[in-house]
Design an enzyme around this catalytic site. Structure first.
Site, PDB file in Angstrom:
ATOM      1  N   ASP A 112       0.699  -1.306   0.192  1.00 54.06           N
ATOM      2  CA  ASP A 112       0.087  -0.015   0.061  1.00 54.06           C
ATOM      3  C   ASP A 112       0.900   1.227   0.109  1.00 54.06           C
ATOM      4  OD1 ASP A 112      -2.861  -1.201   0.094  1.00 54.06           O
ATOM      5  OD2 ASP A 112      -1.799  -2.172   2.193  1.00 54.06           O
ATOM      6  N   HIS A 169       3.654   3.146   9.837  1.00 53.26           N
ATOM      7  CA  HIS A 169       3.615   1.979   9.249  1.00 53.26           C
ATOM      8  C   HIS A 169       5.038   1.414   8.630  1.00 53.26           C
ATOM      9  CE1 HIS A 169      -0.624   1.932   9.845  1.00 53.26           C
ATOM     10  NE2 HIS A 169      -1.052   2.898   9.043  1.00 53.26           N
ATOM     11  N   ASP A 228      -3.683   7.912  15.690  1.00 50.65           N
ATOM     12  CA  ASP A 228      -4.286   7.578  14.267  1.00 50.65           C
ATOM     13  C   ASP A 228      -5.066   6.330  14.238  1.00 50.65           C
ATOM     14  OD1 ASP A 228      -3.019   7.830  11.174  1.00 50.65           O
ATOM     15  OD2 ASP A 228      -3.749   5.692  11.548  1.00 50.65           O
ATOM     16  N   HIS A 255      -5.222   3.792  12.419  1.00 51.36           N
ATOM     17  CA  HIS A 255      -4.596   2.571  11.913  1.00 51.36           C
ATOM     18  C   HIS A 255      -3.601   2.222  13.031  1.00 51.36           C
ATOM     19  CE1 HIS A 255      -6.112   4.024   8.239  1.00 51.36           C
ATOM     20  NE2 HIS A 255      -6.482   2.715   8.251  1.00 51.36           N
ATOM     21  N   ASP A 281      -7.268  10.453  11.128  1.00 49.08           N
ATOM     22  CA  ASP A 281      -8.470   9.552  10.530  1.00 49.08           C
ATOM     23  C   ASP A 281      -9.171   8.883  11.624  1.00 49.08           C
ATOM     24  OD1 ASP A 281      -6.028   8.356  11.416  1.00 49.08           O
ATOM     25  OD2 ASP A 281      -5.791   7.174   9.436  1.00 49.08           O
ATOM     26  N   TYR A 314      -7.957  11.751   6.525  1.00 44.56           N
ATOM     27  CA  TYR A 314      -8.359  11.755   4.786  1.00 44.56           C
ATOM     28  C   TYR A 314      -9.666  12.362   4.513  1.00 44.56           C
ATOM     29  CZ  TYR A 314      -4.492   8.538   5.449  1.00 44.56           C
ATOM     30  OH  TYR A 314      -3.418   7.878   5.693  1.00 44.56           O
TER      31      TYR A 314
END
Length: 427
Positions: free
Chosen positions: A71, A114, A151, A153, A244, A284
């Protein structure tokens, strides 16, 4: 997928800071590129050398290189941008650690949490915050760094970097949904607490449902993060500031309003003597993103947080995760040593132990819900009011003017005979 991590994320955030007057109240920190030595604090030499070749690749070679990583879209300019993102983060750390600024926020992209030692992942090339933690320890000799990842994630790259390191406490809450949500790692659950000497220094709070609200976020801060953070007593706080996790975001599908980040920031500012560096990660929805950035920066500037509203207590799913985390970590932290039993509705109830994974709980209910077509309201349909207006407290500044210098407009002149105490303090 790649259409959400766009340059407008930075431009709308900066424009909002300018429009609200917050940018004028900030000190701009010069940006530099991270050096090879900086990047190698976290990443392997083989990975760095591979990324260095991307500006010279053909489109076909870039596409092939991209397929080797998860990604991430590699562009001929991404190596330069990634060096600037990491370097800007380090410049902020330098400014805070040397006392040039009290705290700050780095608006950077690509994000970083990440990215792993030898792989790009999830829009991230270099792990900005992980590099900053190692850099601060090496350059300034600090003993303990707290990394707070709000975040939506899981920042697995940060976790893997420090999971055996007791000098870095990593906290992350993240959308998990019993391991159904990206990055879908078993290591993202609450019972991944760190390894060897680092056991107890990795705190994962999985959100197993979407739609988490302000009450859920504040409950986890107050009952998990803050007690442990005070016991840990960090010398520096780094925030993986991904927005996000705010309402309206297509990735997070959560319902926390942007002003919640004012409260989260305020609660962290009491640690490490106020040395706090927030670094942009995700976010986002361009509206909730810029609102959340402004709320964070205004709090860093010292303005009072808005009065919290609509706090109706954490939901059952959030409470389940909260209790599981406390149970998993009670053997490592004095502040949690009585976390095994709680009094609820006048009954003593044993909490789940850490050998039970939340990903196995209530899956049948969720599958039945999907079969019947009962779905949560889409985050794209969410609407929310503008964050409440926050007034900056008046600031008074006194100084002694050199001989012959006129008193500026809007200022009041007074002589030493009027207030000798103030004048003597200024001399």
């Amino acid at each position: 997928t790649y259409k959400i991590e766009v340059p407008e994320r930075l431009t709308v955030s900066h424009e909002a800071l300018v429009k609200t007057g917050l940018a004028d109240r900030c000190i701009a920190v010069p940006v530099r590129e991270a050096t090879d030595a900086d990047i190698l604090l976290v990443h392997s030499e083989e990975y760095l050398e591979a990324v260095k070749t991307t500006p010279y690749m053909t489109l076909e070679e870039l596409m092939e290189f991209t397929l080797q990583h998860g990604d991430v879209y590699f562009h001929p300019n991404i190596y330069h941008c990634a060096k600037l993102a990491a370097g800007a983060t380090l410049q902020l750390v330098d400014s805070v650690m040397t006392g040039k600024v009290r705290n700050g926020m780095a608006l950077v992209r690509p994000p970083g949490h990440h990215s792993m030692r030898s792989a790009a992942n999830g829009f991230c090339v270099f792990n900005n915050v992980a590099i900053a933690a190692r850099y601060a320890k090496q350059k300034y000799g600090i003993k303990r760094v707290l990394i707070v990842d709000w975040d939506v994630h899981h920042g697995q790259g940060v976790q893997y970097c420090f999971e055996d390191d007791p000098s870095v406490l990593y906290f992350s809450w993240h959308r998990y949904e019993h391991q159904k949500f990206w990055p879908q790692l078993r290591d993202s659950d609450y019972d991944s607490v760190g390894k060897e000497k680092g056991a107890g220094f990795n705190i994962n709070v999985p959100w197993n449902k979407v739609g988490m609200k302000n009450s859920d976020y504040l409950s986890v801060f107050c009952h998990v993060l803050l007690p442990i953070a005070y016991e840990f007593s960090p010398d520096l706080v780094l925030v993986c500031a991904g927005f996000d996790s705010a309402i309206g975001d297509p990735e997070g599908e959560m319902r926390a309003s942007p002003d919640i980040f004012a409260h989260l920031t305020h609660l962290l500012m009491n640690l490490a003597g106020g040395k706090l560096c927030a670094v942009l990660e995700g976010g986002y929805n361009l509206t909730s993103l810029h609102q959340s950035v402004c709320q964070t920066v205004q709090t860093l500037l010292g303005d009072p947080a808005p009065r919290p509203a609509n706090l109706d207590g954490p939901c059952t799913s959030a409470l389940e995760s909260l209790h599981c985390v406390r149970a998993a970590h009670k053997q490592y932290w004095s502040c949690l040593k009585h976390a095994g039993i709680t009094r609820t509705l006048f009954f003593l109830t044993e909490l789940p132990t850490s050998d039970v994974s939340t990903k196995c709980i209530k899956l049948a209910e969720e599958e039945e819900k999907q079969k019947t077509g009962e779905v949560e309201k889409s985050a794209e349909e969410e609407t929310w009011p503008e964050p409440p207006k926050r007034l900056a407290p008046p600031v008074s500044t006194a100084l002694v003017l050199p001989e012959g210098v006129a008193c500026p407009d809007g200022c009041k002149r007074f002589s030493s005979s009027e207030d000798p105490v103030i004048v003597n303090k200024l001399r």
